[in-house]
Design a protein around this motif. Structure first.
Motif, PDB file in Angstrom:
ATOM      1  N   PHE A 252      77.572  10.699  30.706  1.00 53.99           N
ATOM      2  CA  PHE A 252      77.111   9.314  30.813  1.00 53.99           C
ATOM      3  C   PHE A 252      78.212   8.364  30.344  1.00 53.99           C
ATOM      4  O   PHE A 252      78.492   7.346  31.001  1.00 53.99           O
ATOM      5  N   TYR A 253      78.810   8.657  29.190  1.00 49.55           N
ATOM      6  CA  TYR A 253      79.879   7.803  28.669  1.00 49.55           C
ATOM      7  C   TYR A 253      81.049   7.712  29.645  1.00 49.55           C
ATOM      8  O   TYR A 253      81.599   6.627  29.887  1.00 49.55           O
ATOM      9  N   LEU A 254      81.449   8.851  30.190  1.00 44.94           N
ATOM     10  CA  LEU A 254      82.585   8.856  31.108  1.00 44.94           C
ATOM     11  C   LEU A 254      82.285   8.013  32.344  1.00 44.94           C
ATOM     12  O   LEU A 254      83.123   7.206  32.774  1.00 44.94           O
ATOM     13  N   ARG A 255      81.118   8.196  32.935  1.00 41.13           N
ATOM     14  CA  ARG A 255      80.764   7.417  34.122  1.00 41.13           C
ATOM     15  C   ARG A 255      80.825   5.919  33.848  1.00 41.13           C
ATOM     16  O   ARG A 255      81.372   5.146  34.634  1.00 41.13           O
ATOM     17  N   ASN A 256      80.252   5.511  32.722  1.00 43.10           N
ATOM     18  CA  ASN A 256      80.197   4.082  32.415  1.00 43.10           C
ATOM     19  C   ASN A 256      81.559   3.512  32.032  1.00 43.10           C
ATOM     20  O   ASN A 256      81.880   2.378  32.395  1.00 43.10           O
ATOM     21  N   ALA A 257      82.364   4.283  31.313  1.00 43.12           N
ATOM     22  CA  ALA A 257      83.698   3.807  30.945  1.00 43.12           C
ATOM     23  C   ALA A 257      84.574   3.652  32.185  1.00 43.12           C
ATOM     24  O   ALA A 257      85.316   2.667  32.324  1.00 43.12           O
ATOM     25  N   LEU A 258      84.490   4.614  33.100  1.00 43.68           N
ATOM     26  CA  LEU A 258      85.268   4.521  34.340  1.00 43.68           C
ATOM     27  C   LEU A 258      84.795   3.348  35.189  1.00 43.68           C
ATOM     28  O   LEU A 258      85.596   2.670  35.852  1.00 43.68           O
ATOM     29  N   ARG A 259      83.504   3.092  35.159  1.00 38.90           N
ATOM     30  CA  ARG A 259      82.956   1.968  35.914  1.00 38.90           C
ATOM     31  C   ARG A 259      83.534   0.646  35.422  1.00 38.90           C
ATOM     32  O   ARG A 259      83.784  -0.270  36.217  1.00 38.90           O
ATOM     33  N   VAL A 260      83.767   0.544  34.115  1.00 43.28           N
ATOM     34  CA  VAL A 260      84.339  -0.678  33.541  1.00 43.28           C
ATOM     35  C   VAL A 260      85.710  -0.985  34.137  1.00 43.28           C
ATOM     36  O   VAL A 260      86.076  -2.144  34.344  1.00 43.28           O
ATOM     37  N   VAL A 261      86.486   0.067  34.428  1.00 40.74           N
ATOM     38  CA  VAL A 261      87.837  -0.141  34.967  1.00 40.74           C
ATOM     39  C   VAL A 261      87.868   0.014  36.488  1.00 40.74           C
ATOM     40  O   VAL A 261      88.935   0.168  37.090  1.00 40.74           O
ATOM     41  N   GLY A 262      86.683  -0.025  37.106  1.00 43.73           N
ATOM     42  CA  GLY A 262      86.620  -0.049  38.555  1.00 43.73           C
ATOM     43  C   GLY A 262      86.709   1.295  39.254  1.00 43.73           C
ATOM     44  O   GLY A 262      87.026   1.355  40.447  1.00 43.73           O
ATOM     45  N   LEU A 263      86.412   2.378  38.555  1.00 46.93           N
ATOM     46  CA  LEU A 263      86.488   3.708  39.156  1.00 46.93           C
ATOM     47  C   LEU A 263      85.100   4.337  39.282  1.00 46.93           C
ATOM     48  O   LEU A 263      84.222   4.098  38.452  1.00 46.93           O
ATOM     49  N   ASP A 264      84.940   5.137  40.302  1.00 49.22           N
ATOM     50  CA  ASP A 264      83.701   5.867  40.541  1.00 49.22           C
ATOM     51  C   ASP A 264      83.921   7.319  40.138  1.00 49.22           C
ATOM     52  O   ASP A 264      84.724   8.024  40.754  1.00 49.22           O
ATOM     53  N   SER A 265      83.199   7.764  39.119  1.00 49.03           N
ATOM     54  CA  SER A 265      83.405   9.129  38.607  1.00 49.03           C
ATOM     55  C   SER A 265      83.051  10.197  39.632  1.00 49.03           C
ATOM     56  O   SER A 265      83.536  11.326  39.550  1.00 49.03           O
ATOM     57  N   GLU A 266      82.187   9.845  40.601  1.00 46.03           N
ATOM     58  CA  GLU A 266      81.772  10.832  41.593  1.00 46.03           C
ATOM     59  C   GLU A 266      82.801  10.980  42.716  1.00 46.03           C
ATOM     60  O   GLU A 266      82.892  12.028  43.348  1.00 46.03           O
ATOM     61  N   LYS A 267      83.586   9.943  42.940  1.00 47.39           N
ATOM     62  CA  LYS A 267      84.502   9.946  44.075  1.00 47.39           C
ATOM     63  C   LYS A 267      85.979   9.963  43.686  1.00 47.39           C
ATOM     64  O   LYS A 267      86.805  10.529  44.400  1.00 47.39           O
ATOM     65  N   ASP A 268      86.311   9.323  42.575  1.00 47.81           N
ATOM     66  CA  ASP A 268      87.721   9.082  42.264  1.00 47.81           C
ATOM     67  C   ASP A 268      88.379  10.149  41.407  1.00 47.81           C
ATOM     68  O   ASP A 268      89.608  10.244  41.371  1.00 47.81           O
ATOM     69  N   ILE A 269      87.593  10.931  40.666  1.00 50.86           N
ATOM     70  CA  ILE A 269      88.181  11.944  39.794  1.00 50.86           C
ATOM     71  C   ILE A 269      87.405  13.254  39.895  1.00 50.86           C
ATOM     72  O   ILE A 269      86.270  13.283  40.381  1.00 50.86           O
ATOM     73  N   THR A 270      88.025  14.309  39.405  1.00 52.55           N
ATOM     74  CA  THR A 270      87.372  15.620  39.313  1.00 52.55           C
ATOM     75  C   THR A 270      86.911  15.821  37.878  1.00 52.55           C
ATOM     76  O   THR A 270      87.686  15.614  36.945  1.00 52.55           O
ATOM     77  N   ILE A 271      85.655  16.211  37.702  1.00 48.77           N
ATOM     78  CA  ILE A 271      85.102  16.389  36.357  1.00 48.77           C
ATOM     79  C   ILE A 271      84.950  17.865  36.032  1.00 48.77           C
ATOM     80  O   ILE A 271      84.296  18.612  36.769  1.00 48.77           O
ATOM     81  N   LEU A 272      85.560  18.288  34.919  1.00 47.47           N
ATOM     82  CA  LEU A 272      85.458  19.664  34.452  1.00 47.47           C
ATOM     83  C   LEU A 272      84.424  19.752  33.335  1.00 47.47           C
ATOM     84  O   LEU A 272      84.274  18.824  32.542  1.00 47.47           O
ATOM     85  N   GLN A 273      83.712  20.868  33.250  1.00 49.10           N
ATOM     86  CA  GLN A 273      82.785  21.124  32.140  1.00 49.10           C
ATOM     87  C   GLN A 273      83.492  22.029  31.135  1.00 49.10           C
ATOM     88  O   GLN A 273      83.736  23.195  31.428  1.00 49.10           O
ATOM     89  N   LEU A 274      83.794  21.491  29.952  1.00 53.51           N
ATOM     90  CA  LEU A 274      84.612  22.247  28.999  1.00 53.51           C
ATOM     91  C   LEU A 274      83.875  22.665  27.724  1.00 53.51           C
ATOM     92  O   LEU A 274      84.439  23.373  26.902  1.00 53.51           O
ATOM     93  N   GLY A 275      82.645  22.220  27.516  1.00 60.41           N
ATOM     94  CA  GLY A 275      81.883  22.761  26.396  1.00 60.41           C
ATOM     95  C   GLY A 275      81.695  21.880  25.188  1.00 60.41           C
ATOM     96  O   GLY A 275      80.602  21.755  24.681  1.00 60.41           O
ATOM     97  N   ALA A 276      82.760  21.227  24.685  1.00 62.81           N
ATOM     98  CA  ALA A 276      82.620  20.415  23.477  1.00 62.81           C
ATOM     99  C   ALA A 276      83.837  19.517  23.293  1.00 62.81           C
ATOM    100  O   ALA A 276      84.846  19.645  24.005  1.00 62.81           O
ATOM    101  N   GLY A 277      83.718  18.591  22.307  1.00 62.17           N
ATOM    102  CA  GLY A 277      84.784  17.642  22.036  1.00 62.17           C
ATOM    103  C   GLY A 277      86.153  18.260  21.790  1.00 62.17           C
ATOM    104  O   GLY A 277      87.162  17.774  22.325  1.00 62.17           O
ATOM    105  N   PRO A 278      86.256  19.335  20.982  1.00 57.55           N
ATOM    106  CA  PRO A 278      87.575  19.929  20.730  1.00 57.55           C
ATOM    107  C   PRO A 278      88.268  20.398  21.992  1.00 57.55           C
ATOM    108  O   PRO A 278      89.476  20.221  22.155  1.00 57.55           O
ATOM    109  N   GLU A 279      87.498  20.994  22.910  1.00 57.67           N
ATOM    110  CA  GLU A 279      88.081  21.467  24.159  1.00 57.67           C
ATOM    111  C   GLU A 279      88.538  20.296  25.028  1.00 57.67           C
ATOM    112  O   GLU A 279      89.575  20.378  25.701  1.00 57.67           O
TER     113      GLU A 279
END
Length: 360
Positions: free
Chosen positions: A178-205
């Motif tokens: 949720f945070y990533l989608r909204n932060a990217l939206r602020v700078v004019g990017l669509d998280s679904e179309k403009d970048i690739t999202i990886l699932q890494l497990g936790a903050g340290p990773e």
């Protein structure tokens, strides 16, 4: 022999392994419902294993009502850790045992499976589960927004350069997503179309992936952002400087448990509120508790993290209706949400137990 400290690692490893098996054997997990069922069974089994490892508790602890509370590594769970360390829960007759689980979706499954009486979950996973018919409800939120920074690698000079690059979240559908989608939206990017999202497990990773260049951008909470901020890595967005409201790491339970155990719920929330008050008054105690539960070794990170969260924690931690509406709106932009859930935050939260806890 495996000790109880290994439970978070064990849970994550087993869930990742089964998730991989589901992809390899699509006949087993050919639908979201089957995958959800399997993940739910995994959560139940591993939580029970973690409980068994803690069976040799002190005699005085065995006399208390044992409560299992699902957490992640987010510092927003600090009120639960402080309440346990300060004895606030014990004074109410509760032996609260935090169980670390990576990913809000899995934490929510723990609630719905009945293996966790309470959990700290973000509204993203709770709202999604509730819309699908899950028995899960938000009871209290420590803050209206966790300190989140959208940080890029030094070679990135503008948001436009992020198109085609990768970022990361703990799990899809989590608070970090949720945070990533909204932060990217602020700078004019669509998280679904403009970048690739990886699932890494936790903050340290996620932080390691940004450091090594595996990803180009990440939405990091203050604990993992500080090392990058100290080296002046580019910050595209500081979500605390926007008007975004998002309930994260909120005390979550099921309506069935709230109805059947009202005193336990109120006692838990009473200890939780007392812990927030202590965090605001005694930073050194809060720092010791943070070090104990997160094993953070950087004293600067510990101090700054406590200072930041101490300012934003709410003395009366009500679930913000605006935050729920934000999540429902965001969810509706990506999938079908039945009309009966639109504009009705009361379907996702219950303020009555907190009202009673605060009136004591």
């Amino acid at each position: 022999m495996v000790d109880s400290q290994s439970c978070p690692v064990l849970l994550f490893a087993i869930c990742r392994t089964l998730h991989a098996i589901c992809h390899l054997r699509s006949a087993i997990c050919h639908s979201p419902e089957n995958e959800t069922m399997i993940h739910s069974k995994i959560v139940s089994v591993v939580i029970l294993y973690c409980v068994a490892l803690q069976a040799e508790a002190p005699v005085f602890a065995q006399d208390l009502r044992r409560i299992h509370y699902g957490t992640s590594v987010s510092i927003s769970h600090l009120p639960v850790w402080v309440a346990k360390d300060a004895g606030f829960f014990a004074k109410k007759g509760l032996n609260v045992e935090p169980v670390q689980i990576r990913g809000g979706a899995l934490i929510t499954m723990g609630i719905m499976s009945g293996q966790l009486q309470f959990s700290g979950a973000g509204a993203e996973s709770v709202v999604a589960a509730r819309i699908e018919g899950g028995d899960v409800v938000l009871l209290a939120c420590p803050s209206n927004l966790e300190p989140i920074y959208l940080i890029t690698r030094p070679e990135i000079k503008s948001a436009a350069e992020l198109k085609g690059k990768s970022s990361a979240v703990t799990r899809l559908g989590s608070s970090t997503h949720f945070y990533l989608r909204n932060a990217l939206r602020v700078v004019g990017l669509d998280s679904e179309k403009d970048i690739t999202i990886l699932q890494l497990g936790a903050g340290p990773e996620m932080a390691t992936a940004l450091e090594t260049g595996r990803i180009a951008v990440a939405a990091l909470n203050v604990r993992y952002a500080i090392p990058f901020l100290r080296r002046n890595w580019p910050v595209l967005v500081d979500l605390t400087k926007t008007d975004l409201i998002y309930p994260s790491s909120c005390v979550t339970s099921s309506r069935a448990f709230v109805k059947s155990e009202p005193k336990v719920v109120e006692d838990f929330l009473s200890g939780y509120v007392a812990a927030i008050d202590l965090i605001k008054k005694d930073q050194s105690f809060a720092e010791r508790s943070l070090v104990k539960w997160t094993r953070e070794t950087d004293s600067y990170v510990v101090t700054k993290s406590i200072e930041t969260h101490g300012r934003i924690f709410k003395s009366a931690p009500y679930v913000p209706d605006k935050g729920i509406e934000n999540v429902v709106k965001d969810l509706a932009s990506r999938r079908n949400v039945p009309k009966e859930f639109i504009g009705r935050p009361e379907l996702f939260r219950d303020n009555v137990p907190l009202d009673r806890a605060l009136s004591r």
